[in-house]
Design a protein around this motif. Sequence first.
Motif, PDB file in Angstrom:
ATOM      1  N   VAL A  80      18.103 -46.308  -3.976  1.00  0.00           N
ATOM      2  CA  VAL A  80      17.477 -46.184  -5.297  1.00  0.00           C
ATOM      3  C   VAL A  80      16.630 -44.924  -5.362  1.00  0.00           C
ATOM      4  O   VAL A  80      16.621 -44.225  -6.382  1.00  0.00           O
ATOM      5  CB  VAL A  80      16.655 -47.449  -5.623  1.00  0.00           C
ATOM      6  N   LEU A  81      15.922 -44.601  -4.280  1.00  0.00           N
ATOM      7  CA  LEU A  81      15.118 -43.373  -4.274  1.00  0.00           C
ATOM      8  C   LEU A  81      15.998 -42.127  -4.398  1.00  0.00           C
ATOM      9  O   LEU A  81      15.682 -41.210  -5.163  1.00  0.00           O
ATOM     10  CB  LEU A  81      14.278 -43.297  -2.998  1.00  0.00           C
ATOM     11  N   ILE A  82      17.098 -42.085  -3.676  1.00  0.00           N
ATOM     12  CA  ILE A  82      17.995 -40.930  -3.733  1.00  0.00           C
ATOM     13  C   ILE A  82      18.644 -40.820  -5.107  1.00  0.00           C
ATOM     14  O   ILE A  82      18.712 -39.736  -5.696  1.00  0.00           O
ATOM     15  CB  ILE A  82      19.047 -41.007  -2.607  1.00  0.00           C
ATOM     16  N   ALA A  83      19.123 -41.947  -5.643  1.00  0.00           N
ATOM     17  CA  ALA A  83      19.758 -41.924  -6.965  1.00  0.00           C
ATOM     18  C   ALA A  83      18.761 -41.494  -8.042  1.00  0.00           C
ATOM     19  O   ALA A  83      19.101 -40.691  -8.925  1.00  0.00           O
ATOM     20  CB  ALA A  83      20.339 -43.295  -7.291  1.00  0.00           C
ATOM     21  N   SER A  84      17.535 -41.985  -7.966  1.00  0.00           N
ATOM     22  CA  SER A  84      16.515 -41.593  -8.940  1.00  0.00           C
ATOM     23  C   SER A  84      16.173 -40.119  -8.817  1.00  0.00           C
ATOM     24  O   SER A  84      15.968 -39.433  -9.826  1.00  0.00           O
ATOM     25  CB  SER A  84      15.250 -42.433  -8.753  1.00  0.00           C
ATOM     26  N   ALA A  85      16.111 -39.617  -7.593  1.00  0.00           N
ATOM     27  CA  ALA A  85      15.825 -38.191  -7.391  1.00  0.00           C
ATOM     28  C   ALA A  85      16.953 -37.320  -7.939  1.00  0.00           C
ATOM     29  O   ALA A  85      16.697 -36.252  -8.526  1.00  0.00           O
ATOM     30  CB  ALA A  85      15.611 -37.913  -5.904  1.00  0.00           C
ATOM     31  N   ILE A  86      18.192 -37.759  -7.792  1.00  0.00           N
ATOM     32  CA  ILE A  86      19.330 -37.001  -8.331  1.00  0.00           C
ATOM     33  C   ILE A  86      19.279 -36.978  -9.853  1.00  0.00           C
ATOM     34  O   ILE A  86      19.492 -35.931 -10.483  1.00  0.00           O
ATOM     35  CB  ILE A  86      20.666 -37.581  -7.814  1.00  0.00           C
ATOM     36  N   LEU A  89      16.431 -34.628 -10.807  1.00  0.00           N
ATOM     37  CA  LEU A  89      16.830 -33.238 -10.584  1.00  0.00           C
ATOM     38  C   LEU A  89      17.788 -32.763 -11.673  1.00  0.00           C
ATOM     39  O   LEU A  89      17.613 -31.670 -12.232  1.00  0.00           O
ATOM     40  CB  LEU A  89      17.483 -33.086  -9.205  1.00  0.00           C
ATOM     41  N   GLY A  90      18.800 -33.569 -11.996  1.00  0.00           N
ATOM     42  CA  GLY A  90      19.737 -33.209 -13.055  1.00  0.00           C
ATOM     43  C   GLY A  90      19.053 -33.071 -14.400  1.00  0.00           C
ATOM     44  O   GLY A  90      19.359 -32.154 -15.181  1.00  0.00           O
ATOM     45  N   GLY A  91      18.106 -33.964 -14.698  1.00  0.00           N
ATOM     46  CA  GLY A  91      17.364 -33.888 -15.954  1.00  0.00           C
ATOM     47  C   GLY A  91      16.510 -32.640 -16.045  1.00  0.00           C
ATOM     48  O   GLY A  91      16.454 -31.982 -17.094  1.00  0.00           O
ATOM     49  N   LEU A 126      30.549 -30.789  -8.540  1.00  0.00           N
ATOM     50  CA  LEU A 126      30.892 -29.653  -7.683  1.00  0.00           C
ATOM     51  C   LEU A 126      31.087 -28.371  -8.482  1.00  0.00           C
ATOM     52  O   LEU A 126      30.913 -27.275  -7.946  1.00  0.00           O
ATOM     53  CB  LEU A 126      32.136 -29.977  -6.857  1.00  0.00           C
ATOM     54  N   SER A 127      31.420 -28.511  -9.772  1.00  0.00           N
ATOM     55  CA  SER A 127      31.573 -27.322 -10.603  1.00  0.00           C
ATOM     56  C   SER A 127      30.224 -26.823 -11.127  1.00  0.00           C
ATOM     57  O   SER A 127      30.148 -25.721 -11.646  1.00  0.00           O
ATOM     58  CB  SER A 127      32.522 -27.588 -11.769  1.00  0.00           C
ATOM     59  N   GLY A 128      29.176 -27.632 -11.006  1.00  0.00           N
ATOM     60  CA  GLY A 128      27.828 -27.172 -11.370  1.00  0.00           C
ATOM     61  C   GLY A 128      27.326 -27.629 -12.716  1.00  0.00           C
ATOM     62  O   GLY A 128      26.362 -27.083 -13.228  1.00  0.00           O
ATOM     63  N   SER A 129      27.914 -28.635 -13.326  1.00  0.00           N
ATOM     64  CA  SER A 129      27.469 -29.143 -14.625  1.00  0.00           C
ATOM     65  C   SER A 129      26.203 -29.978 -14.445  1.00  0.00           C
ATOM     66  O   SER A 129      26.137 -30.862 -13.591  1.00  0.00           O
ATOM     67  CB  SER A 129      28.572 -29.992 -15.247  1.00  0.00           C
ATOM     68  N   TYR A 130      25.192 -29.695 -15.262  1.00  0.00           N
ATOM     69  CA  TYR A 130      23.922 -30.403 -15.137  1.00  0.00           C
ATOM     70  C   TYR A 130      24.021 -31.829 -15.675  1.00  0.00           C
ATOM     71  O   TYR A 130      23.388 -32.738 -15.128  1.00  0.00           O
ATOM     72  CB  TYR A 130      22.817 -29.643 -15.865  1.00  0.00           C
ATOM     73  N   LEU A 131      24.799 -32.018 -16.723  1.00  0.00           N
ATOM     74  CA  LEU A 131      25.000 -33.381 -17.223  1.00  0.00           C
ATOM     75  C   LEU A 131      25.717 -34.245 -16.200  1.00  0.00           C
ATOM     76  O   LEU A 131      25.456 -35.443 -16.092  1.00  0.00           O
ATOM     77  CB  LEU A 131      25.804 -33.354 -18.528  1.00  0.00           C
ATOM     78  N   SER A 132      26.607 -33.639 -15.445  1.00  0.00           N
ATOM     79  CA  SER A 132      27.329 -34.421 -14.441  1.00  0.00           C
ATOM     80  C   SER A 132      26.421 -34.823 -13.281  1.00  0.00           C
ATOM     81  O   SER A 132      26.646 -35.853 -12.655  1.00  0.00           O
ATOM     82  CB  SER A 132      28.536 -33.644 -13.930  1.00  0.00           C
ATOM     83  N   ILE A 133      25.387 -34.016 -13.013  1.00  0.00           N
ATOM     84  CA  ILE A 133      24.422 -34.406 -11.964  1.00  0.00           C
ATOM     85  C   ILE A 133      23.676 -35.663 -12.402  1.00  0.00           C
ATOM     86  O   ILE A 133      23.481 -36.596 -11.607  1.00  0.00           O
ATOM     87  CB  ILE A 133      23.451 -33.241 -11.661  1.00  0.00           C
TER      88      ILE A 133
END
Length: 164
Positions: A80-86, A89-91, A126-133
């Motif tokens: 949960v900590l890793i998923a929340s951090a991702i 970060l994406g946001g 992997l292509s670098g899309s921020y929404l996908s992060i």
Amino acid sequence: MYKFNSGFRWTFLAQSDSEVVTLTLPQQDPDSNIQQLEQHPSTVTKLPNSCEIDANKSVTKTSSEQQLEYLLCNLIKYGVLIASAIVLLGGILYLIHHGAEPVAYQFFRGEPSEFRSPLGIVKAVLSGSYLSIIQFGLLLLIAIPILRVLFPYWLSYSSENLFM
């Protein structure tokens, strides 16, 4: 007893229409099992799954059960900590790059096609899309409880196949 008459008034009747029946049941000693346990406070009972319960109601788990519990606890906590951090970060990255753009609510744009499957989300990350992060973080957040349920079954299945 009260009776409703035709004049819409309540009247009290002195006689009751029901009878009271009293039954007496034979008494058993309800404390006999408790007294037996108090006489033997150091008894330890073995359960079928090799757990032990003593008279003080403390449960001792086997080492493999303790390890599994520790692994599942860490899976949920760190997952949960890793998923929340991702997601965070994406946001942040999305707001840095697209935060000043005006929003056009006149046209509805559905979700992009790459976000319709987990493999598509990974390719978009992997292509670098921020929404996908952000989408990948949410996908991980949904997958953590599913993995928590499937992990013990997978672990028992893999340990059975190791020794065959």
